[in-house]
Motif scaffolding. Structure first.
Motif, PDB file in Angstrom:
ATOM      1  N   ARG A  70       0.812  -1.221   0.000  1.00  0.00           N
ATOM      2  CA  ARG A  70       0.000   0.000   0.000  1.00  0.00           C
ATOM      3  C   ARG A  70       0.845   1.270   0.000  1.00  0.00           C
ATOM      4  O   ARG A  70       0.387   2.311  -0.463  1.00  0.00           O
ATOM      5  CB  ARG A  70      -0.918   0.017   1.227  1.00  0.00           C
ATOM      6  N   ARG A  71       2.063   1.202   0.504  1.00  0.00           N
ATOM      7  CA  ARG A  71       2.908   2.385   0.639  1.00  0.00           C
ATOM      8  C   ARG A  71       3.948   2.526  -0.471  1.00  0.00           C
ATOM      9  O   ARG A  71       4.828   3.363  -0.381  1.00  0.00           O
ATOM     10  CB  ARG A  71       3.600   2.356   2.003  1.00  0.00           C
ATOM     11  N   ARG A  72       3.855   1.724  -1.518  1.00  0.00           N
ATOM     12  CA  ARG A  72       4.827   1.833  -2.606  1.00  0.00           C
ATOM     13  C   ARG A  72       4.658   3.174  -3.311  1.00  0.00           C
ATOM     14  O   ARG A  72       3.571   3.757  -3.301  1.00  0.00           O
ATOM     15  CB  ARG A  72       4.665   0.670  -3.576  1.00  0.00           C
ATOM     16  N   PRO A  73       5.726   3.678  -3.941  1.00  0.00           N
ATOM     17  CA  PRO A  73       5.620   4.981  -4.608  1.00  0.00           C
ATOM     18  C   PRO A  73       4.683   4.912  -5.802  1.00  0.00           C
ATOM     19  O   PRO A  73       4.600   3.900  -6.494  1.00  0.00           O
ATOM     20  CB  PRO A  73       7.047   5.288  -5.038  1.00  0.00           C
ATOM     21  N   LYS A  74       3.990   5.985  -6.004  1.00  0.00           N
ATOM     22  CA  LYS A  74       3.043   6.074  -7.112  1.00  0.00           C
ATOM     23  C   LYS A  74       3.795   6.329  -8.415  1.00  0.00           C
ATOM     24  O   LYS A  74       4.763   7.070  -8.455  1.00  0.00           O
ATOM     25  CB  LYS A  74       2.049   7.216  -6.882  1.00  0.00           C
TER      26      LYS A  74
ATOM     27  N   ALA B 263       7.096  14.681  -3.884  1.00  0.00           N
ATOM     28  CA  ALA B 263       6.077  14.045  -3.041  1.00  0.00           C
ATOM     29  C   ALA B 263       6.408  12.568  -2.819  1.00  0.00           C
ATOM     30  O   ALA B 263       6.227  12.046  -1.718  1.00  0.00           O
ATOM     31  CB  ALA B 263       4.698  14.203  -3.667  1.00  0.00           C
ATOM     32  N   ASN B 264       6.907  11.876  -3.847  1.00  0.00           N
ATOM     33  CA  ASN B 264       7.309  10.471  -3.688  1.00  0.00           C
ATOM     34  C   ASN B 264       8.484  10.344  -2.723  1.00  0.00           C
ATOM     35  O   ASN B 264       8.513   9.437  -1.890  1.00  0.00           O
ATOM     36  CB  ASN B 264       7.684   9.857  -5.042  1.00  0.00           C
ATOM     37  N   LEU B 265       9.447  11.268  -2.832  1.00  0.00           N
ATOM     38  CA  LEU B 265      10.591  11.238  -1.919  1.00  0.00           C
ATOM     39  C   LEU B 265      10.145  11.477  -0.478  1.00  0.00           C
ATOM     40  O   LEU B 265      10.579  10.776   0.440  1.00  0.00           O
ATOM     41  CB  LEU B 265      11.628  12.293  -2.317  1.00  0.00           C
ATOM     42  N   VAL B 266       9.267  12.455  -0.291  1.00  0.00           N
ATOM     43  CA  VAL B 266       8.769  12.770   1.057  1.00  0.00           C
ATOM     44  C   VAL B 266       7.971  11.596   1.616  1.00  0.00           C
ATOM     45  O   VAL B 266       8.126  11.233   2.788  1.00  0.00           O
ATOM     46  CB  VAL B 266       7.933  14.065   1.043  1.00  0.00           C
ATOM     47  N   ALA B 267       7.147  10.974   0.780  1.00  0.00           N
ATOM     48  CA  ALA B 267       6.349   9.827   1.239  1.00  0.00           C
ATOM     49  C   ALA B 267       7.254   8.677   1.664  1.00  0.00           C
ATOM     50  O   ALA B 267       7.012   8.045   2.706  1.00  0.00           O
ATOM     51  CB  ALA B 267       5.395   9.379   0.134  1.00  0.00           C
ATOM     52  N   GLN B 268       8.307   8.405   0.897  1.00  0.00           N
ATOM     53  CA  GLN B 268       9.222   7.329   1.270  1.00  0.00           C
ATOM     54  C   GLN B 268      10.003   7.675   2.533  1.00  0.00           C
ATOM     55  O   GLN B 268      10.233   6.823   3.382  1.00  0.00           O
ATOM     56  CB  GLN B 268      10.186   7.015   0.122  1.00  0.00           C
ATOM     57  N   ARG B 269      10.402   8.939   2.672  1.00  0.00           N
ATOM     58  CA  ARG B 269      11.104   9.355   3.896  1.00  0.00           C
ATOM     59  C   ARG B 269      10.211   9.157   5.115  1.00  0.00           C
ATOM     60  O   ARG B 269      10.629   8.604   6.120  1.00  0.00           O
ATOM     61  CB  ARG B 269      11.530  10.821   3.787  1.00  0.00           C
ATOM     62  N   ASP B 270       8.954   9.589   5.001  1.00  0.00           N
ATOM     63  CA  ASP B 270       8.015   9.428   6.110  1.00  0.00           C
ATOM     64  C   ASP B 270       7.757   7.956   6.412  1.00  0.00           C
ATOM     65  O   ASP B 270       7.607   7.560   7.574  1.00  0.00           O
ATOM     66  CB  ASP B 270       6.705  10.157   5.811  1.00  0.00           C
ATOM     67  N   LEU B 271       7.722   7.139   5.369  1.00  0.00           N
ATOM     68  CA  LEU B 271       7.555   5.697   5.526  1.00  0.00           C
ATOM     69  C   LEU B 271       8.718   5.115   6.322  1.00  0.00           C
ATOM     70  O   LEU B 271       8.523   4.324   7.252  1.00  0.00           O
ATOM     71  CB  LEU B 271       7.486   5.047   4.141  1.00  0.00           C
TER      72      LEU B 271
END
Length: 190
Positions: free
Chosen positions: A85-89, A105-113
């Motif tokens: 569910r948390r893979r990059p879009k 946004a993908n970089l930030v999402a992965q960092r937060d992950l």
């Protein structure tokens, strides 16, 4: 001397070139490829771990160990679902190539992950591991002194805790590297 510093300063402002669309697309594709490889390794490790604990559960005579193995397998399934569910879009084909904001946004999402790895990656496994260690200590105490069984379980628990801390530390280090990449991307955008 003041004139040369002012000239140097104004030249530095013009030296920074924004990230062009092709470089951005390559960076985004490289990032998503690295995540796919990481996730593939995680899925294989999860499958292997689930297989090992399923084998233990099938061959264990103790029902508490079987329950603990089932809890670990369930935790592994939760982790794999969370990872999926948390893979990059991927960029929307209708919109064209990835934009600066999309890649950021993908970089930030992965960092937060990576920063929240305890909550979604390690926590689902903890109940099963605790049950397994307790069940193994109880089952071992039937064949050896209680102190030895508890000591062995304590050593195993310490090793599991160290492994979890190592996973946490590695993910924090990766999050720091992503912070650097995000800052560089922000500098390029200015």
């Amino acid at each position: 001397m003041t004139d040369s510093l002012a000239t140097l300063w104004t030249q530095q402002q013009h030296d920074a070139a924004p990230l062009d669309a092709e470089a951005l697309a390559r960076a985004d594709a490289r990032f998503r490829r690295r995540i796919r490889i990481r996730d593939s390794v995680e899925y294989l490790a999860g499958l292997l771990g689930a297989g090992i604990f399923a084998n233990i559960a099938v061959h264990a005579a103790d029902w508490e160990i079987r329950i603990a193995c089932a809890a670990i397998i369930l935790g592994t399934v939760v982790v794999m679902r969370n990872l999926w569910r948390r893979r990059p879009k991927a960029p929307d084909a209708a919109l064209g190539a990835a934009s600066h904001a999309f890649h950021r946004a993908n970089l930030v999402a992965q960092r937060d992950l990576l920063l929240s790895v305890w909550r979604w990656y390690l926590a689902p496994i903890v109940p099963g591991m605790v049950l397994f260690l307790l069940a193994a200590a109880r089952a071992s105490a039937e064949h050896m002194p209680l102190a030895v069984a508890l000591a062995a379980s304590g050593v195993a628990g310490t090793l599991v805790g160290a492994m979890f801390w190592g996973i946490h530390w590695l993910n924090r280090a990766a999050a720091r590297r992503l912070d650097v990449a995000i800052a560089a991307l922000d500098r390029d955008a200015q």
